[in-house]
Design a protein around this motif. Structure first.
Motif, PDB file in Angstrom:
ATOM      1  N   TYR A 141      -5.821  58.896  39.017  1.00 52.92           N
ATOM      2  CA  TYR A 141      -4.743  59.429  40.045  1.00 52.92           C
ATOM      3  C   TYR A 141      -4.383  58.220  40.807  1.00 52.92           C
ATOM      4  O   TYR A 141      -3.665  58.178  41.785  1.00 52.92           O
ATOM      5  N   ALA A 142      -4.727  57.017  40.249  1.00 51.00           N
ATOM      6  CA  ALA A 142      -4.300  55.765  40.856  1.00 51.00           C
ATOM      7  C   ALA A 142      -2.699  55.569  40.933  1.00 51.00           C
ATOM      8  O   ALA A 142      -2.144  54.833  41.928  1.00 51.00           O
ATOM      9  N   ARG A 143      -2.002  56.118  39.900  1.00 53.75           N
ATOM     10  CA  ARG A 143      -0.602  55.856  40.005  1.00 53.75           C
ATOM     11  C   ARG A 143       0.056  56.761  41.121  1.00 53.75           C
ATOM     12  O   ARG A 143       1.174  56.703  41.319  1.00 53.75           O
ATOM     13  N   GLN A 144      -0.523  57.672  41.492  1.00 55.14           N
ATOM     14  CA  GLN A 144      -0.092  58.600  42.599  1.00 55.14           C
ATOM     15  C   GLN A 144      -0.485  58.172  43.981  1.00 55.14           C
ATOM     16  O   GLN A 144      -1.462  58.972  44.836  1.00 55.14           O
ATOM     17  N   ASP A 145      -0.158  56.830  44.214  1.00 58.92           N
ATOM     18  CA  ASP A 145      -0.666  56.392  45.613  1.00 58.92           C
ATOM     19  C   ASP A 145       0.447  56.297  46.585  1.00 58.92           C
ATOM     20  O   ASP A 145       0.285  55.946  47.663  1.00 58.92           O
ATOM     21  N   ARG A 146       1.667  57.098  46.623  1.00 60.58           N
ATOM     22  CA  ARG A 146       2.660  57.161  47.498  1.00 60.58           C
ATOM     23  C   ARG A 146       3.392  58.553  47.217  1.00 60.58           C
ATOM     24  O   ARG A 146       3.607  58.876  46.337  1.00 60.58           O
ATOM     25  N   GLN A 147       4.354  58.752  48.231  1.00 63.48           N
ATOM     26  CA  GLN A 147       5.317  59.827  48.072  1.00 63.48           C
ATOM     27  C   GLN A 147       6.621  59.225  47.430  1.00 63.48           C
ATOM     28  O   GLN A 147       7.611  58.827  48.486  1.00 63.48           O
ATOM     29  N   ASP A 148       6.617  59.066  46.148  1.00 61.91           N
ATOM     30  CA  ASP A 148       7.784  58.648  45.573  1.00 61.91           C
ATOM     31  C   ASP A 148       8.965  59.604  45.528  1.00 61.91           C
ATOM     32  O   ASP A 148      10.071  59.257  45.251  1.00 61.91           O
ATOM     33  N   LYS A 149       8.739  60.747  45.666  1.00 64.70           N
ATOM     34  CA  LYS A 149       9.783  61.744  45.962  1.00 64.70           C
ATOM     35  C   LYS A 149       9.159  62.809  46.812  1.00 64.70           C
ATOM     36  O   LYS A 149       8.141  63.059  47.435  1.00 64.70           O
ATOM     37  N   PRO A 150      10.093  63.797  47.497  1.00 65.77           N
ATOM     38  CA  PRO A 150       9.722  64.705  48.492  1.00 65.77           C
ATOM     39  C   PRO A 150       8.966  65.754  48.027  1.00 65.77           C
ATOM     40  O   PRO A 150       8.697  66.055  46.859  1.00 65.77           O
ATOM     41  N   ARG A 151       7.915  66.098  48.918  1.00 66.48           N
ATOM     42  CA  ARG A 151       7.006  67.375  48.754  1.00 66.48           C
ATOM     43  C   ARG A 151       6.218  67.056  47.674  1.00 66.48           C
ATOM     44  O   ARG A 151       5.740  67.897  46.535  1.00 66.48           O
ATOM     45  N   THR A 152       5.684  65.720  47.487  1.00 68.85           N
ATOM     46  CA  THR A 152       4.526  65.633  46.540  1.00 68.85           C
ATOM     47  C   THR A 152       3.501  64.913  47.302  1.00 68.85           C
ATOM     48  O   THR A 152       3.333  64.439  48.491  1.00 68.85           O
ATOM     49  N   PRO A 153       2.161  65.067  46.662  1.00 66.36           N
ATOM     50  CA  PRO A 153       0.612  64.563  47.145  1.00 66.36           C
ATOM     51  C   PRO A 153       0.551  63.077  46.918  1.00 66.36           C
ATOM     52  O   PRO A 153       1.247  62.583  46.246  1.00 66.36           O
ATOM     53  N   VAL A 154      -0.140  62.618  47.707  1.00 66.50           N
ATOM     54  CA  VAL A 154      -0.743  61.157  47.530  1.00 66.50           C
ATOM     55  C   VAL A 154      -1.916  61.376  47.251  1.00 66.50           C
ATOM     56  O   VAL A 154      -3.009  61.428  47.800  1.00 66.50           O
ATOM     57  N   SER A 155      -1.990  61.603  45.790  1.00 64.76           N
ATOM     58  CA  SER A 155      -3.302  62.122  45.175  1.00 64.76           C
ATOM     59  C   SER A 155      -4.506  61.008  45.203  1.00 64.76           C
ATOM     60  O   SER A 155      -5.828  61.472  45.378  1.00 64.76           O
ATOM     61  N   ALA A 156      -4.064  59.923  45.146  1.00 64.93           N
ATOM     62  CA  ALA A 156      -5.173  58.768  45.309  1.00 64.93           C
ATOM     63  C   ALA A 156      -5.954  58.569  46.674  1.00 64.93           C
ATOM     64  O   ALA A 156      -7.048  58.623  46.506  1.00 64.93           O
ATOM     65  N   ARG A 157      -5.219  58.998  47.581  1.00 66.47           N
ATOM     66  CA  ARG A 157      -5.752  59.124  49.185  1.00 66.47           C
ATOM     67  C   ARG A 157      -6.599  60.311  49.127  1.00 66.47           C
ATOM     68  O   ARG A 157      -7.898  60.344  49.733  1.00 66.47           O
ATOM     69  N   LEU A 158      -6.081  61.376  48.334  1.00 64.38           N
ATOM     70  CA  LEU A 158      -7.218  62.622  48.552  1.00 64.38           C
ATOM     71  C   LEU A 158      -8.352  62.254  47.872  1.00 64.38           C
ATOM     72  O   LEU A 158      -9.420  62.768  48.074  1.00 64.38           O
ATOM     73  N   LEU A 159      -8.376  61.752  46.700  1.00 66.13           N
ATOM     74  CA  LEU A 159      -9.388  61.477  45.879  1.00 66.13           C
ATOM     75  C   LEU A 159     -10.473  60.644  46.587  1.00 66.13           C
ATOM     76  O   LEU A 159     -11.645  60.604  46.495  1.00 66.13           O
ATOM     77  N   ALA A 160      -9.811  59.553  47.192  1.00 71.31           N
ATOM     78  CA  ALA A 160     -10.711  58.652  48.225  1.00 71.31           C
ATOM     79  C   ALA A 160     -11.324  59.212  49.131  1.00 71.31           C
ATOM     80  O   ALA A 160     -12.355  59.095  49.411  1.00 71.31           O
ATOM     81  N   ASP A 161     -10.761  60.409  49.843  1.00 73.43           N
ATOM     82  CA  ASP A 161     -11.161  61.163  50.832  1.00 73.43           C
ATOM     83  C   ASP A 161     -12.558  61.969  50.221  1.00 73.43           C
ATOM     84  O   ASP A 161     -13.454  62.094  50.798  1.00 73.43           O
ATOM     85  N   LEU A 162     -12.236  62.606  48.888  1.00 71.09           N
ATOM     86  CA  LEU A 162     -13.296  63.352  48.403  1.00 71.09           C
ATOM     87  C   LEU A 162     -14.755  62.647  48.279  1.00 71.09           C
ATOM     88  O   LEU A 162     -15.684  62.898  48.481  1.00 71.09           O
ATOM     89  N   ILE A 163     -14.410  61.323  47.686  1.00 75.44           N
ATOM     90  CA  ILE A 163     -15.395  60.546  47.321  1.00 75.44           C
ATOM     91  C   ILE A 163     -16.221  60.210  48.609  1.00 75.44           C
ATOM     92  O   ILE A 163     -17.527  60.204  48.632  1.00 75.44           O
ATOM     93  N   THR A 164     -15.574  59.970  49.738  1.00 75.55           N
ATOM     94  CA  THR A 164     -16.122  59.482  50.988  1.00 75.55           C
ATOM     95  C   THR A 164     -16.854  60.634  51.615  1.00 75.55           C
ATOM     96  O   THR A 164     -18.091  60.694  52.075  1.00 75.55           O
TER      97      THR A 164
END
Length: 312
Positions: A95-118
């Protein structure tokens, strides 16, 4: 350090774990990772890890969601078993390629995964060549972001004869990676300008730099469907490049990647073993191991020594 060193692994890439464990001279700890009949992941650690310095290996490659769940459950089991310190060793971070909101109403999936691991209980993360280095900042725990560039450089140095090389970045975001490799090879760089109209599709528009008569080495962090890599190679040949080589850390090689690379003008495709290749082997493919790099990083972390010299 008095804490014993323990290595555990999920099901994603056991070969790299075995090599790293051999480098460290420690066995892989006994753990069961299976599935219940309904598909839920089951984890059971079969030896005491109380107070230990534990390193959990898991590449988050396909099927990414299963491997992510395995990693989270292993970390949770370790935390509940009173491990002294838990380090997630993630050679390939999904999910590292999803590291920002490049379009409206999309997740920042890399951040979510980082939070889950932490939240699962990891105290530290070791990874290699994140798609976006700023993902390190998504974690509230230390991240050792290693580079596979020295491993790729050693392969090029020992196995290829290059008379007039140029290192090519396939996009503007990879210029620093290309510059570092070019510095080691003592050559110049070129940059390909592209735009991506939709995921997994790239349009190569132009190249900046001297290409004519040179041996072009395209360097990227990963090869997924290989559309960018093959389009870049075709452009370089059309601009007069004598030969084209491709290097990348992560060989995702999804969809038509193998067919595209096989039929391309690329002479060799050099990747590391952060992702198991399985049945995707083809004649042009060369695989180099990052297990010694990870083993050395673990050794230094465990002994509280500096890891910075391994970053590049």
């Amino acid at each position: 350090m008095n804490r014993p060193l323990k290595i555990l692994t999920g099901t994603a890439n056991r070969a790299i774990v075995e090599e790293a464990a051999q480098y460290l001279g420690v066995p892989i700890s006994n753990m069961l990772v299976t599935k219940f009949s309904d598909g839920e992941v089951r984890v059971q650690i079969n030896e005491s890890i109380r107070g230990a310095d534990v390193y959990v290996f898991q590449s988050l490659s396909s099927p990414a969601n299963q491997h992510i769940m395995e990693l989270l459950l292993i970390i949770d089991a370790l935390k509940r078993s009173s491990a002294g310190r838990i380090t997630a060793v993630i050679p390939y971070f999904a999910y590292a390629r999803q590291d920002r909101q490049d379009k409206p109403r999309t997740p920042v999936s890399a951040r979510l995964l980082a939070d889950l691991i932490t939240v699962a209980g990891a105290n530290r993360v070791v990874t290699i060549d994140l798609h976006s280095p700023q993902i390190q900042g998504f974690f509230d725990i230390p991240v050792d972001h290693l580079s596979a560039l020295p491993v790729l450089y050693e392969y090029i140095k020992k196995n290829l004869i290059l008379e007039n090389p140029v290192v090519v970045s396939p996009d503007a975001g990879g210029v620093e990676r290309a510059r570092l490799l070019a510095n080691r090879l003592g050559c110049g760089i070129a940059i390909i300008y592209k735009r991506r109209p939709e995921p997994n599709k790239a349009e190569v528009l132009d190249v900046v730099g001297e290409i004519d008569g040179k041996e072009a080495i395209i360097i990227d962090d990963l090869i997924d469907t290989a559309g960018t890599m093959v389009a870049a190679a075709n452009m370089l040949i059309n601009r007069g490049a004598k030969r084209v080589l491709a290097c990348a850390t992560h060989g995702v090689l999804s969809g038509p990647a193998v067919e595209r690379l096989t039929n391309s003008p690329i002479e060799q495709v050099i990747i590391t073993n952060t992702i198991p290749i399985g049945d995707k082997l083809f004649d042009k493919l060369r695989i180099v191991s990052v297990a010694p790099l990870l083993g050395e990083a673990i050794k230094r972390i465990h002994e509280e020594e500096s890891v910075s010299s391994l970053f590049i």
